[in-house]
Design an enzyme around this catalytic site. Structure first.
Site, mmCIF file in Angstrom:
data_model
loop_
_atom_site.group_PDB
_atom_site.id
_atom_site.type_symbol
_atom_site.label_atom_id
_atom_site.label_comp_id
_atom_site.label_asym_id
_atom_site.label_seq_id
_atom_site.Cartn_x
_atom_site.Cartn_y
_atom_site.Cartn_z
ATOM 1 N N ASN A 152 9.039 -7.129 2.181
ATOM 2 C CA ASN A 152 8.050 -8.003 2.817
ATOM 3 C C ASN A 152 8.531 -9.437 3.011
ATOM 4 O OD1 ASN A 152 7.849 -7.861 -0.135
ATOM 5 N ND2 ASN A 152 6.299 -9.444 0.077
ATOM 6 N N GLN A 185 4.842 -2.708 4.949
ATOM 7 C CA GLN A 185 5.481 -3.487 6.008
ATOM 8 C C GLN A 185 6.139 -2.613 7.067
ATOM 9 O OE1 GLN A 185 5.246 -6.620 6.660
ATOM 10 N NE2 GLN A 185 4.247 -7.325 4.779
ATOM 11 N N SER A 203 -1.552 -0.304 4.438
ATOM 12 C CA SER A 203 -2.665 -1.254 4.359
ATOM 13 C C SER A 203 -3.128 -1.622 5.761
ATOM 14 C CB SER A 203 -2.221 -2.517 3.608
ATOM 15 O OG SER A 203 -3.293 -3.430 3.503
ATOM 16 N N ALA A 204 -4.456 -1.790 5.915
ATOM 17 C CA ALA A 204 -5.021 -2.012 7.250
ATOM 18 C C ALA A 204 -4.712 -3.392 7.814
ATOM 19 C CB ALA A 204 -6.541 -1.815 7.196
ATOM 20 N N CYS A 326 1.180 -13.474 -1.709
ATOM 21 C CA CYS A 326 0.641 -13.224 -3.044
ATOM 22 C C CYS A 326 1.197 -14.202 -4.073
ATOM 23 C CB CYS A 326 0.941 -11.786 -3.471
ATOM 24 S SG CYS A 326 0.117 -10.549 -2.440
#
Length: 383
Positions: A152, A185, A203-204, A326
């Site tokens: 990522n 990713q 993940s959306a 994050c």
């Protein structure tokens, strides 16, 4: 120059208008609990089923393999902790790499006090793990290997197919070790390795869907122990009332991914164009591998802190990041860049530029110009 240029798509993507419209319609009309027996409940359940079918179709798996979660972090936790607890009688050893997302690394480290042994593999200068190193790390009691598909922060594409092949050769009749792939990713940009992995996280909000919804793809026959208890939703693996608007939005976003087709060539051309536009920056260092993912470019501007550059660019309407969102408030340098061998100051001088399928050539050109100007100005001020 456009009013706003958003090049932080690896952190999150703006929701597609079709996603917003579909979610708003669900909030207005399909507000029943999918577990309720009356008509409104049945309607909501049908919306969840439709969203699951769209996500499954985009990934090329059966709908029953898709377990919805609150996002990529929960999907990773369900895969890692759920598999560890389900197969504990078969072993207590786990393997991962030094460049995984913290939701993988920290979750695996949290298992160590419970008696699990963790091997964290080193990577090369481009952040890539050697499949042979994975093979050497395996022990008779290894239960699970977790390797991300695309990093990522720098966009490194890991050799998932080669790792899967090595694991298949070791498995025999035991079906272990399992392979978990964090493909957050990769989804929407590169093929997701659902054929190679036993557990896959997506993940959306990385594909123009809503935040707060993700999915774990589970290969048939793989056992998991749920993290939560108290309901039969999601086959009992993720109890709790379903996020119906989020799942519907995820379904629309997944359909748009499927309809967009292969976006890799266009994104790779934009990434190359962006890098060429940055060439006037003196001593620019490219941290991303030449064959990395087409939507992520990580560079360092020696002598300029990445955080300072991010805020300077914001003044021109250009939005980038220093790395993982994050850890944006963590003063420590990126663990990914340090694992790749960068010195601490070099890691602190790095920024991440990330594209989406909606990014235009004009935006790339304008952003590159802004970065060149900002880097020059900040270096003058630093003297």
């Amino acid at each position: 120059m456009p009013e706003r240029i958003y090049l932080d798509n690896a952190a999150t993507t703006p929701p597609d208008p079709a996603v917003i419209e579909a979610m708003a319609e669900v909030l207005r009309t399909a507000y029943g609990n999918p577990s309720s027996l009356h008509r409104l409940g049945v309607e909501a359940e049908a919306r969840v089923a439709a969203g699951r079918a769209e996500v499954a179709a985009a990934l090329g798996v059966a709908p029953a393999q898709v377990i919805f979660t609150s996002g990529g972090t929960e999907a990773n936790a369900l895969a890692l902790v759920g598999a560890a607890r389900a197969y504990r009688s078969r072993g207590t050893h786990l393997v991962t790499t030094a460049v995984e997302h913290s939701s993988v690394l920290d979750t695996l480290r949290a298992l160590e006090p419970e008696g699990w042994a963790l091997t964290v593999l080193a990577v090369d200068r481009w952040g890539r793990v050697d499949p042979d190193a994975v093979a050497r790390a395996l022990r008779p009691d290894t239960v699970l290997v977790s390797v991300m598909a695309v990093n990522n922060e720098v966009g490194t594409v890991q050799p998932i197919a080669a790792i899967a092949r090595l694991l298949r050769e070791r498995r025999g009749d035991s079906r272990l070790p399992l392979l978990h792939v964090d493909a957050v990713q990769a989804f929407g940009t590169l093929p997701v390795p659902v054929e190679d992995a036993d557990l896959v996280t997506v993940s959306a909000h990385k594909v123009h869907g809503p935040k707060g919804v993700g999915a774990l793809v589970v290969r048939p026959g793989v056992r998991l122990v749920p993290l939560l208890h108290g309901g039969e939703q999601e086959r009992g693996l993720r109890p709790g009332t379903e996020n119906v608007p989020g799942i519907v939005g995820f379904g629309v976003a997944a359909r748009l991914v499927r309809e967009a087709g292969d976006v890799t060539p266009r994104l790779r051309a934009l990434r190359t164009r962006l890098l060429e536009g940055l060439r006037p920056v003196e001593d620019l260092v490219v941290n991303s591998p030449p064959d990395g993912a087409p939507h992520i470019l990580n560079v360092q501007v020696p002598g300029v802190r990445g955080e300072t550059l991010v805020h300077r660019l914001e003044q021109e309407g250009v939005y980038v990041s220093t790395g993982s969102a994050c850890h944006s408030r963590d003063p420590r340098p990126s663990h990914v860049l340090l694992a790749m061998g960068l010195r601490r100051e070099a890691a602190r001088a790095s920024i991440r530029l990330s594209l989406s399928r909606h990014t235009t050539a004009a935006e790339v050109d304008a952003a590159a110009g802004a970065i060149v100007r900002a880097a020059t100005e900040l270096r003058v001020l630093a003297r």
